[in-house]
Design an enzyme around this catalytic site. Sequence first.
Site, short mmCIF file in Angstrom:
data_model
loop_
_atom_site.label_atom_id
_atom_site.label_comp_id
_atom_site.label_asym_id
_atom_site.label_seq_id
_atom_site.Cartn_x
_atom_site.Cartn_y
_atom_site.Cartn_z
N GLY A 167 34.43 -68.99 -29.65
CA GLY A 167 33.79 -67.73 -29.29
C GLY A 167 32.40 -67.81 -28.70
N GLY A 217 36.32 -73.20 -26.79
CA GLY A 217 37.06 -73.32 -25.53
C GLY A 217 36.08 -73.14 -24.38
N ARG A 218 35.66 -71.88 -24.21
CA ARG A 218 34.79 -71.51 -23.09
C ARG A 218 33.51 -72.34 -23.04
NH1 ARG A 218 35.15 -66.30 -20.91
NH2 ARG A 218 36.22 -65.63 -22.79
N ARG A 253 39.97 -63.08 -14.22
CA ARG A 253 38.96 -62.48 -15.10
C ARG A 253 38.29 -61.23 -14.53
NH1 ARG A 253 34.82 -64.49 -16.67
NH2 ARG A 253 34.88 -63.79 -18.80
N CYS A 278 47.87 -57.17 -3.04
CA CYS A 278 47.96 -55.72 -2.84
C CYS A 278 47.67 -54.95 -4.13
CB CYS A 278 49.34 -55.37 -2.31
SG CYS A 278 49.65 -56.22 -0.78
N GLU A 279 46.45 -55.04 -4.60
CA GLU A 279 45.97 -54.31 -5.78
C GLU A 279 44.51 -54.01 -5.56
OE1 GLU A 279 47.72 -53.56 -8.59
OE2 GLU A 279 49.48 -54.81 -8.28
N TYR A 307 39.53 -70.01 -18.83
CA TYR A 307 40.38 -68.83 -18.59
C TYR A 307 40.46 -68.52 -17.10
CZ TYR A 307 39.51 -68.78 -23.56
OH TYR A 307 39.39 -69.18 -24.87
C1 LIG Z 1 42.05 -68.72 -32.53
C2 LIG Z 1 41.16 -69.02 -31.38
N1 LIG Z 1 40.33 -70.07 -31.47
C3 LIG Z 1 39.51 -70.41 -30.46
C4 LIG Z 1 39.48 -69.68 -29.28
C5 LIG Z 1 38.55 -70.11 -28.19
O1 LIG Z 1 37.57 -69.17 -27.95
P1 LIG Z 1 36.41 -69.48 -26.92
O2 LIG Z 1 37.04 -69.94 -25.67
O3 LIG Z 1 35.71 -68.19 -26.77
O4 LIG Z 1 35.54 -70.53 -27.54
C6 LIG Z 1 40.30 -68.56 -29.15
C7 LIG Z 1 40.25 -67.75 -27.93
O5 LIG Z 1 40.29 -66.58 -27.91
C8 LIG Z 1 41.18 -68.23 -30.23
O6 LIG Z 1 42.00 -67.18 -30.14
#
Ligand SMILES: Cc1ncc(COP(=O)(O)O)c(C=O)c1O
Length: 417
Positions: free
Chosen positions: A239, A273-274, A310, A341-342, A369
């Site tokens: 997150g 992730g992000r 996104r 076409c959106e 993402y």
């Molecule tokens: C359970 C869970 N863990 C980790 C993540 C990774 O989140 P982020 O990319 O914001 O770090 C997500 C993404 O929504 C998730 O659903």
Amino acid sequence: MNSFYFHNKVLHAESVSVSDLMEAYGSPLYIYSKNQIEFNWYQLEKAFGSHPHLICYAVKANSNLAVLNVLANLGSGFDVVSIGELERVIAVGGKPSLCVFSGVAKTKGAIQKALEYGIYCFNVESASELNLIESVANDIGIKAPISIRVNPNVDAKTHPYISTGLTENKFGVGADIALSLYKKASNSPHLDICGLDYHIGSQITDVIPFIEALDKALELIEELKVEKINLRHIDIGGGVGVKYNDEKTINIEKYIQSVLDKVGGLQVLIEPGRSIIGNAGIFVTKIEHLKQNNSKSFAIVDGAMNDLLRPALYGSYHHAVKVSENKKGIKAIWDIVGPVCETTDFLAKDRDLNLEEGDYIAILTAGAYGFVLSSNYNSRPRVAEVMVDKSSHAIVRKRETIESLFENELIFKNEIN
Ligand SMILES: Cc1ncc(COP(=O)(O)O)c(C=O)c1O
């Protein structure tokens, strides 16, 4: 560290000119920086110091094999939400024993496979799922390691579509239900209780909701101790937000230190992730047509919402820069839009730029993402992906062909008539 920077007025990815990459691989293109991925991962790794921990990269953010391979080589763990993601990790040499399995709807087959692979832990999302895991574990005689995903009912103050820690969201269970699930699990010979997890949302730029969630989780862990249920780890989810525009972002060292100050000897898992891959990727697209309608100026590019969803999905902002930083072209306030076409098919809006047809535009911070959410909408082949490591570069996913778009489709033949 910023692996994408201007040198002699040309955008570079590490030591390579993005113009050269576009000439070599064509447009549109995703470009990833290997060294930026490693830097982001090590920054987090360092923040934990000697405290027991496991970084589980959230594969959903970008599941390209080359990206996963870089992380597997660093010794990273992974957070997967499907058997497909787990198989990707294994395919690049990642260890199942360092994988947590999240997601609200694990199937019987997926649970069995994950158990046979020997994953680190299931992040359990409901009573029904716990029952299923227990029954599969019983059937195949492998004790299932489990953690209960708690929904702490904390407002992450992010976009509602990527908020996951409120009671109204489908994820996890409330503390009272979690307590009863732990009690049930503690009486099962087929379940091994190892931790507790939560994930309150994505692109969070304020540390307060994270700490609120942690405090609630720790309260529950204390209640569990009274019941003689002792956990080995706490999984604080992912997150952490990245800088797309002018957001103030979270200081990773300080955030992790404040977690470590509270958790005692518990092992800490994190599922970023992000924050690992977001700023390690860009999406580059070419201007096909410029169109000025009365007061509105459109740069129509060859990339679209099906390549980078996104902006259309969340109204997200990404910086858009010319790959060649010159003042040539028409100066105006441009919307950068795709050929789909959106009306929602835009990559950037209201950008003050000098543009010419044929210019390349780089959409920055597109590593997370981005490609994973791409589709073949409007029968558009998915774009190629390239990785750069200093002055080396290579394709890490081939551009799809038109033929590949319908290779799995069949014409219906009515056998009766
Ligand atoms: C359970 C869970 N863990 C980790 C993540 C990774 O989140 P982020 O990319 O914001 O770090 C997500 C993404 O929504 C998730 O659903």
